[in-house]
Design an enzyme around this catalytic site. Structure first.
Site, PDB file in Angstrom:
ATOM      1  N   GLY A 277       0.870  -1.038   0.150  1.00 12.15           N
ATOM      2  CA  GLY A 277      -0.128   0.036  -0.101  1.00 12.15           C
ATOM      3  C   GLY A 277       0.861   1.438  -0.159  1.00 12.15           C
ATOM      4  N   TYR A 318      -0.244   7.908  15.615  1.00 11.87           N
ATOM      5  CA  TYR A 318       1.157   7.114  15.591  1.00 11.87           C
ATOM      6  C   TYR A 318       2.207   8.016  16.023  1.00 11.87           C
ATOM      7  CZ  TYR A 318      -1.724   4.537  12.292  1.00 11.87           C
ATOM      8  OH  TYR A 318      -2.904   4.037  11.659  1.00 11.87           O
ATOM      9  N   CYS A 346     -10.311  20.856  18.318  1.00 14.13           N
ATOM     10  CA  CYS A 346     -10.295  21.328  19.847  1.00 14.13           C
ATOM     11  C   CYS A 346      -9.599  20.034  20.585  1.00 14.13           C
ATOM     12  CB  CYS A 346     -11.687  21.825  20.347  1.00 14.13           C
ATOM     13  SG  CYS A 346     -12.193  22.839  19.535  1.00 14.13           S
TER      14      CYS A 346
HETATM   15  N1  LLP Z   1      -1.902  -6.217   3.607  1.00 11.79           N
HETATM   16  C1  LLP Z   1      -2.751  -6.374   4.670  1.00 11.79           C
HETATM   17  C2  LLP Z   1      -3.366  -7.559   5.061  1.00 11.79           C
HETATM   18  C3  LLP Z   1      -2.639  -5.458   5.535  1.00 11.79           C
HETATM   19  O1  LLP Z   1      -3.471  -5.287   6.597  1.00 11.79           O
HETATM   20  C4  LLP Z   1      -2.171  -4.133   5.194  1.00 11.79           C
HETATM   21  C5  LLP Z   1      -1.971  -2.808   5.975  1.00 11.79           C
HETATM   22  C6  LLP Z   1      -1.379  -4.168   3.878  1.00 11.79           C
HETATM   23  C7  LLP Z   1      -1.301  -5.044   2.965  1.00 11.79           C
HETATM   24  C8  LLP Z   1      -0.565  -3.047   3.339  1.00 11.79           C
HETATM   25  O2  LLP Z   1       0.322  -2.350   4.374  1.00 11.79           O
HETATM   26  P1  LLP Z   1       1.488  -1.487   3.706  1.00 11.79           P
HETATM   27  O3  LLP Z   1       2.265  -1.941   2.579  1.00 11.79           O
HETATM   28  O4  LLP Z   1       0.708  -0.392   3.176  1.00 11.79           O
HETATM   29  O5  LLP Z   1       2.277  -1.438   4.845  1.00 11.79           O
HETATM   30  N2  LLP Z   1      -2.746   3.207   8.972  1.00 11.79           N
HETATM   31  C9  LLP Z   1      -1.301   2.885   9.280  1.00 11.79           C
HETATM   32  C10 LLP Z   1      -0.789   1.752   8.447  1.00 11.79           C
HETATM   33  C11 LLP Z   1      -1.777   0.550   8.808  1.00 11.79           C
HETATM   34  C12 LLP Z   1      -1.450  -0.704   7.778  1.00 11.79           C
HETATM   35  C13 LLP Z   1      -2.587  -1.704   7.849  1.00 11.79           C
HETATM   36  N3  LLP Z   1      -2.559  -2.725   7.167  1.00 11.79           N
HETATM   37  C14 LLP Z   1      -0.484   4.291   8.960  1.00 11.79           C
HETATM   38  O6  LLP Z   1      -0.963   5.232   8.718  1.00 11.79           O
HETATM   39  O7  LLP Z   1       0.906   3.895   9.258  1.00 11.79           O
END
Ligand code: LLP
Length: 422
Positions: A277, A318, A346
């Site tokens: 992602g 975070y 706020c």
């Molecule tokens: N696959 C699964 C099953 C996942 O749960 C996730 C992310 C991804 C792929 C993609 O991960 P990435 O490549 O983006 O690291 N909101 C948080 C990140 C939460 C990630 C949740 N799962 C942030 O802003 O850092």
């Protein structure tokens, strides 16, 4: 590398001045760069094929679920990793073929599983025994067999922020390592389940290759055990998680990542899937905001901007770092001083940066929060009854509004007052 650069003292998104976008759509606004998306996709795709892997990229839609962004990646060949019916509908609406979509998630409902099956998606990553039994029933009722990978929890510490680590045994995700073999056997006996592979995702924003390697090696062992039990394991879904630099981190390169896969899993004869992602969209997005006013506090200077934690939650949730730069480039010798960059909400948590060294700022100045393409707009809310921020996609010298700012009328229209209050 990204395509947000200064030209003659002004920040550009590809060939579009960021100030022109702010002028056209107002602030705050998210802005994404097509060339950056394409570059990141290309680097990863080349790394996978360069390592000799038979691998597909299923973009993790949760990172940025704008349909135009998904479509940009789909046009380059990406499939999608989705975690809800809403994301699945978005991926389909963006033109991702159903047979390139995988469905992950720890709490899929019966309705979501049924919708996924009826859509003909490539694979469902199942995370528990009850989910497996439910999916089998739903498939049998439709005369189908669901293509399933079991998401296993390899109990590996990803070394990332505790809120985004997922592969340790105390996390809610995946099937307990010690019971994986037994649950695979149960799956084989269920009439609606077609076991096709193994899935795993250990966390997000990983900046070290070692945890990936460790997880891949554990999967390798599991594949051997399962094959000995008579399973035809032909697919491995390795999740996402590769980090990006927010503040000088040096995450492994896509080439290192692909080499780690090749070295640990390359000879198993499996089709691999990765679910990145952040890697694809993180650096491809910025959040444009305007200084509402400057405020001298008792001990600190505050730059109060018109974006807030509801628009970009990462710093509040975070303690995440996002680089902040002025749209009008400051002269190299401008006197910098520490200030807190805060939103209007706020809560003290509505702070984008503490004691950040910035050049002189004044009300009306435009700023940009960088590396906001992942988990920015997709995590936004309307807290404090603020309107969701519009999203803009740039391509070369063109830009388009790919999600408009809603109106206050629309915000109010969804609510009704019960009889007894009228
Ligand atoms: N696959 C699964 C099953 C996942 O749960 C996730 C992310 C991804 C792929 C993609 O991960 P990435 O490549 O983006 O690291 N909101 C948080 C990140 C939460 C990630 C949740 N799962 C942030 O802003 O850092």
């Amino acid at each position: 590398m990204d395509h947000f650069e200064y030209r003659d003292g002004w920040l550009f998104a590809e060939d579009v001045p960021v100030a022109a976008i702010a002028e056209a759509v107002g602030t705050p606004a998210y802005c994404y760069s097509t060339a950056t998306l394409a570059r990141h996709y290309g680097v990863l795709a080349d790394a996978l094929s360069g390592a000799g892997l038979d691998a597909g990229i299923c973009y993790a839609v949760k990172a940025n679920s704008n349909i135009a962004v998904i479509r940009t990646l789909a046009a380059l060949g990406a499939g999608a990793d989705v975690v809800s019916e809403g994301e699945l509908r978005r991926a389909l609406a963006a033109g991702v073929p159903a047979d390139r979509i995988v469905f992950s998630g720890v709490g899929k409902t019966a309705e979501e599983l049924a919708f996924a099956l009826e859509s003909g998606i490539h694979q469902i990553n199942v995370e528990s025994e009850p989910e497996l039994a439910l999916l089998s029933e739903i498939a049998v009722a439709r005369g189908m067999r669901a293509p399933v990978a079991l998401r296993v929890n390899p109990d590996v510490d990803a070394g990332t922020h505790e809120k985004i680590t997922t592969g340790r045994k105390e996390n809610k995700f995946g099937i307990e390592w010690a019971r994986a073999r037994e649950i695979y056997r149960q799956a084989r006996d269920l009439p609606g389940i077609d076991v096709v592979g193994v899935a795993c995702h250990i966390g997000s924003q990983l900046t070290d290759i070692a945890p990936f390697r460790e997880a891949f090696l554990r999967i390798r062992d599991l594949v051997a055990v399962l094959r000995a039990d008579g399973f035809t394991i032909r697919r491995l879904d390795l999740g996402g998680g590769l980090g990006v630099p927010y503040e000088g981190e040096t995450p492994p390169s896509p080439a290192d990542y692909a080499r780690a896969m090749a070295a640990t899993l390359g000879d198993l004869g499996c089709r691999l899937v990765v679910e990145p992602g952040r890697l694809l969209v993180g650096n491809a997005g910025i959040l444009i905001t305007r200084v509402v006013r400057m405020k001298e506090g008792a001990t600190r200077t505050f730059a109060i901007v018109d974006a807030a934690m509801n628009d970009l939650l990462r710093p509040a949730l975070y303690d995440a770092h996002h680089a902040i730069v002025p749209v009008a480039q400051a002269p190299a010798d401008a006197p910098r001083r520490p200030m807190d960059v805060v939103g209007p909400i706020c809560e003290t948590g509505d702070t984008f940066a503490r004691q950040r060294s910035l050049p002189p700022l004044a009300a009306g100045d435009l700023l940009v929060l960088r590396t906001a393409g992942a988990y920015g707009a997709s995590m936004a809310s309307t807290y404090n009854s603020r309107l969701l921020v519009p999203e803009i996609l740039v391509k070369g010298a063109h830009f388009a509004v790919v999600r408009r700012r809603p109106t206050y009328e629309e915000m109010l229209a969804a609510e009704t007052v019960p009889d007894w209050l009228t």
